[in-house]
Scaffold this motif. Sequence first.
Motif, mmCIF file in Angstrom:
data_model
loop_
_atom_site.group_PDB
_atom_site.id
_atom_site.type_symbol
_atom_site.label_atom_id
_atom_site.label_comp_id
_atom_site.label_asym_id
_atom_site.label_seq_id
_atom_site.Cartn_x
_atom_site.Cartn_y
_atom_site.Cartn_z
ATOM 1 N N GLY A 80 0.789 -1.228 0.000
ATOM 2 C CA GLY A 80 0.000 0.000 0.000
ATOM 3 C C GLY A 80 0.816 1.270 0.000
ATOM 4 O O GLY A 80 0.269 2.360 0.119
ATOM 5 N N LYS A 81 2.124 1.196 -0.168
ATOM 6 C CA LYS A 81 2.982 2.382 -0.077
ATOM 7 C C LYS A 81 3.341 2.985 -1.429
ATOM 8 O O LYS A 81 3.956 4.039 -1.485
ATOM 9 N N THR A 82 2.971 2.319 -2.523
ATOM 10 C CA THR A 82 3.315 2.818 -3.851
ATOM 11 C C THR A 82 2.108 2.690 -4.767
ATOM 12 O O THR A 82 1.417 1.676 -4.764
ATOM 13 N N ILE A 83 1.877 3.729 -5.560
ATOM 14 C CA ILE A 83 0.845 3.716 -6.587
ATOM 15 C C ILE A 83 1.566 3.777 -7.933
ATOM 16 O O ILE A 83 2.348 4.698 -8.174
ATOM 17 N N SER A 84 1.334 2.787 -8.783
ATOM 18 C CA SER A 84 1.886 2.788 -10.139
ATOM 19 C C SER A 84 0.788 3.236 -11.093
ATOM 20 O O SER A 84 -0.359 2.821 -10.965
ATOM 21 N N MET A 85 1.156 4.088 -12.045
ATOM 22 C CA MET A 85 0.164 4.665 -12.943
ATOM 23 C C MET A 85 0.598 4.467 -14.386
ATOM 24 O O MET A 85 1.769 4.656 -14.711
ATOM 25 N N LYS A 110 4.164 7.824 -20.575
ATOM 26 C CA LYS A 110 5.219 7.398 -19.663
ATOM 27 C C LYS A 110 4.596 6.963 -18.329
ATOM 28 O O LYS A 110 3.766 7.668 -17.754
ATOM 29 N N SER A 111 5.010 5.787 -17.845
ATOM 30 C CA SER A 111 4.521 5.305 -16.547
ATOM 31 C C SER A 111 5.056 6.209 -15.440
ATOM 32 O O SER A 111 6.151 6.755 -15.541
ATOM 33 N N ARG A 112 4.267 6.317 -14.381
ATOM 34 C CA ARG A 112 4.660 7.135 -13.241
ATOM 35 C C ARG A 112 4.402 6.360 -11.960
ATOM 36 O O ARG A 112 3.553 5.479 -11.932
ATOM 37 N N ARG A 113 5.138 6.711 -10.901
ATOM 38 C CA ARG A 113 4.962 6.080 -9.592
ATOM 39 C C ARG A 113 4.861 7.167 -8.531
ATOM 40 O O ARG A 113 5.522 8.195 -8.608
ATOM 41 N N PHE A 114 4.021 6.883 -7.547
ATOM 42 C CA PHE A 114 3.834 7.777 -6.414
ATOM 43 C C PHE A 114 4.083 6.973 -5.147
ATOM 44 O O PHE A 114 3.514 5.895 -4.980
ATOM 45 N N CYS A 115 4.939 7.482 -4.257
ATOM 46 C CA CYS A 115 5.317 6.758 -3.052
ATOM 47 C C CYS A 115 4.846 7.509 -1.815
ATOM 48 O O CYS A 115 4.770 8.742 -1.805
ATOM 49 N N TRP A 116 4.537 6.746 -0.785
ATOM 50 C CA TRP A 116 4.151 7.310 0.502
ATOM 51 C C TRP A 116 5.343 8.077 1.049
ATOM 52 O O TRP A 116 6.459 7.557 1.128
ATOM 53 N N ASP A 117 5.143 9.339 1.436
ATOM 54 C CA ASP A 117 6.267 10.184 1.863
ATOM 55 C C ASP A 117 6.465 10.234 3.374
ATOM 56 O O ASP A 117 7.290 10.992 3.860
ATOM 57 N N ASN A 118 5.699 9.435 4.131
ATOM 58 C CA ASN A 118 5.776 9.417 5.602
ATOM 59 C C ASN A 118 5.387 10.751 6.239
ATOM 60 O O ASN A 118 5.642 10.967 7.410
#
Length: 128
Positions: A80-85, A110-118
Amino acid sequence: MFRWYLSASDDPLDDFSKVTKIDYIAKVAEGYGLQKVAIFAFQSKKIHELWSHDSFEADFRLPTKDGMEITYSFQFSPDGKTISMAGKRKTYPVTGEGFLPENVTIQNLKSRRFCWDNKGAFKECGDR
């Protein structure tokens, strides 16, 4: 509705009691539409937006300009810490008869990723 399932008890995502994904129509006009997706969490009697992004956009406003649709799909990592788009752009060229679907061209974005930043949100993180 979904919940975060994380193993570490000191993980900041554990502080959110409920997390939900909302799909909504953000803008509509003649020949134009924009849909968005957002993830919200309830924590300490407040609602927090953790992340949002466009999920679909269509632009057919100008009859002299090619029409366009962009669609994004999203996938969470198992923790649950990364969203791939991933995204696709469809272009409908203008013809004398309007926008004909048989003439459409499809381009992968282009694929993108979003990560939990704490710190309470997902931020774009590239390939890490």
